[in-house]
Design a protein around this motif. Structure first.
Motif, PDB file in Angstrom:
ATOM      1  N   ASP A   9      -8.550   3.081  -1.629  1.00 16.97           N
ATOM      2  CA  ASP A   9      -9.425   1.996  -2.063  1.00 16.97           C
ATOM      3  C   ASP A   9      -9.480   0.916  -0.984  1.00 16.97           C
ATOM      4  OD1 ASP A   9      -9.632   3.384  -4.461  1.00 16.97           O
ATOM      5  OD2 ASP A   9      -8.045   2.223  -5.430  1.00 16.97           O
ATOM      6  N   TYR A  10     -10.232  -0.163  -1.256  1.00 15.58           N
ATOM      7  CA  TYR A  10     -10.272  -1.256  -0.289  1.00 15.58           C
ATOM      8  C   TYR A  10     -10.624  -2.572  -0.979  1.00 15.58           C
ATOM      9  CZ  TYR A  10     -15.334  -0.261  -0.356  1.00 15.58           C
ATOM     10  OH  TYR A  10     -16.630  -0.030  -0.757  1.00 15.58           O
ATOM     11  N   LEU A  60      -2.572  -2.366  -3.396  1.00 13.75           N
ATOM     12  CA  LEU A  60      -3.791  -1.711  -2.927  1.00 13.75           C
ATOM     13  C   LEU A  60      -3.502  -0.229  -2.764  1.00 13.75           C
ATOM     14  CD1 LEU A  60      -6.677  -1.725  -1.659  1.00 13.75           C
ATOM     15  CD2 LEU A  60      -5.611  -2.370   0.509  1.00 13.75           C
ATOM     16  N   SER A 100      -8.202   0.791   4.528  1.00 14.19           N
ATOM     17  CA  SER A 100      -7.514  -0.023   3.528  1.00 14.19           C
ATOM     18  C   SER A 100      -6.767  -1.184   4.182  1.00 14.19           C
ATOM     19  CB  SER A 100      -6.541   0.836   2.712  1.00 14.19           C
ATOM     20  OG  SER A 100      -7.245   1.756   1.920  1.00 14.19           O
ATOM     21  N   ILE A 138       0.841  -1.200   0.000  1.00 15.47           N
ATOM     22  CA  ILE A 138       0.000   0.000   0.000  1.00 15.47           C
ATOM     23  C   ILE A 138       0.878   1.252   0.000  1.00 15.47           C
ATOM     24  CG2 ILE A 138      -1.879   1.242   1.127  1.00 15.47           C
ATOM     25  CD1 ILE A 138      -2.637  -1.271   2.608  1.00 15.47           C
TER      26      ILE A 138
END
Length: 326
Positions: free
Chosen positions: A90-91, A86, A19, A7
């Motif tokens: 976002d998730y 990711l 996230s 991430i």
């Protein structure tokens, strides 16, 4: 460790906790999360460090600015058999779709890449149903190049870590746009076998702050730089030539809608000038009048035959549609 979630974290204090939680790292010891702070000036670092005190599988790292630098740092530190990317705003929709034991079984030993369906806001993008040839990597490469907005995202996929590291695949830090596309194309060129899962894994959250929704005077030059880099990547593979030319046309559409036609001055002149560039003149040879009724190709066919004004009206309408969706 079976899965590393990378991430990049830049000024994402409002979304980073969500996230990280969405990855399933709190309930699955075979998942590690590497959150890479790349120059945040808000509370992002503080939030991540608070989280890692409670979970040893969440790791904090730093890189110089730029999402490509952050992702490369994550790749360097990864220990999982698989990697997924990711974005911090976002998730992941449901981590039960990560069937990590299955993906690590002998039946997946030759699989290098796993595609999942995804959401864009509340809209579904079903890659599984729209992909006719799922197992032929060569054919898939043509599909991916010709449909970049659907396929050429780095997220929503599982990458075999060993394939990335063995082939020295990394994100090109000289690219500011389409770095995802360039990475995924080079990765696919190294793949033996690809799998599509018929499940929705990723939620891409639409944001008014997105860089593709704002005028950026350097955007066209940056897109052109990526186009040339991808040309270099695909040039050794003659079977990809036409697909590469379609890719160029799709990138041209993006440049028009996200840059030229959201700025009020000299739109028609810029359209004409860009169509005369060598890379565009070559790409326009890939289409003909028979493509006029294909919506995404319509303005490009008009440009090929020098009907610039009606093409400009189509681009203006598409900008209007994008504005309504915000």
């Amino acid at each position: 460790m079976l899965l590393t979630v990378i991430i990049p974290a830049f000024n994402c204090e409002k979304t980073i906790a969500r996230s990280i939680k969405s990855t399933g790292v709190y309930s699955n010891n075979e998942i590690e999360v590497i959150a890479i702070n790349n120059g945040s000036t808000d509370s992002t670092e503080k939030i991540i460090k608070k989280i890692i005190k409670k979970n040893k599988n969440v790791k904090y790292a730093e890189s110089i600015s730029g999402v490509s630098n952050a992702r490369n740092k994550g790749i360097e530190l990864s220990t999982g058999k698989w990697i997924t990317f990711l974005d911090a705003d976002d998730y992941i929709t449901d981590t039960r779709k990560f069937d990590l034991k299955k993906y690590s079984s002998p039946s997946f030993a030759s699989t290098d890449l796993i595609f999942f369906n995804y959401f864009v806001g509340h809209s579904k993008v079903n890659l599984y149903s729209m992909t006719e040839t799922k197992n032929d990597v060569k054919q898939l490469l043509t599909t991916v190049l010709e449909n970049p907005t659907k396929y050429l995202t780095v997220w929503g996929k599982l990458y075999r870590t060993n394939t990335i590291k063995k082939n020295g695949i990394h994100f090109d830090t000289s690219l500011s746009y389409s770095e995802d596309s360039e990475f995924l194309i080079r990765y696919l060129l190294s793949c033996r076998h690809v799998v599509f899962e018929d499940s929705f894994l990723y939620n891409y959250c639409l944001s008014e702050d997105s860089t593709v929704r704002k005028y950026n005077p350097s955007m066209i030059n940056e897109y052109q730089k990526a186009i040339q880099k991808i040309r270099k990547d695909t040039f050794p593979y003659p079977y990809l030539k036409r697909s590469y030319l379609i890719f160029v046309l799709m990138q041209f559409n993006l440049m028009m809608v996200h840059n030229v036609f959201i700025e009020p001055s000299n739109q028609l002149q810029q359209l004409k000038a860009m169509c005369k560039k060598e890379y565009m003149a070559e790409a326009l040879t890939a289409i003909n009048l028979g493509d006029i009724f294909t919506p995404r190709l319509t303005p490009l066919v008009l440009c090929k035959y020098h009907f610039y004004f009606p093409a400009s009206l189509i681009y203006k309408f598409r900008v209007f549609q994008n504005t309504k969706e915000q």
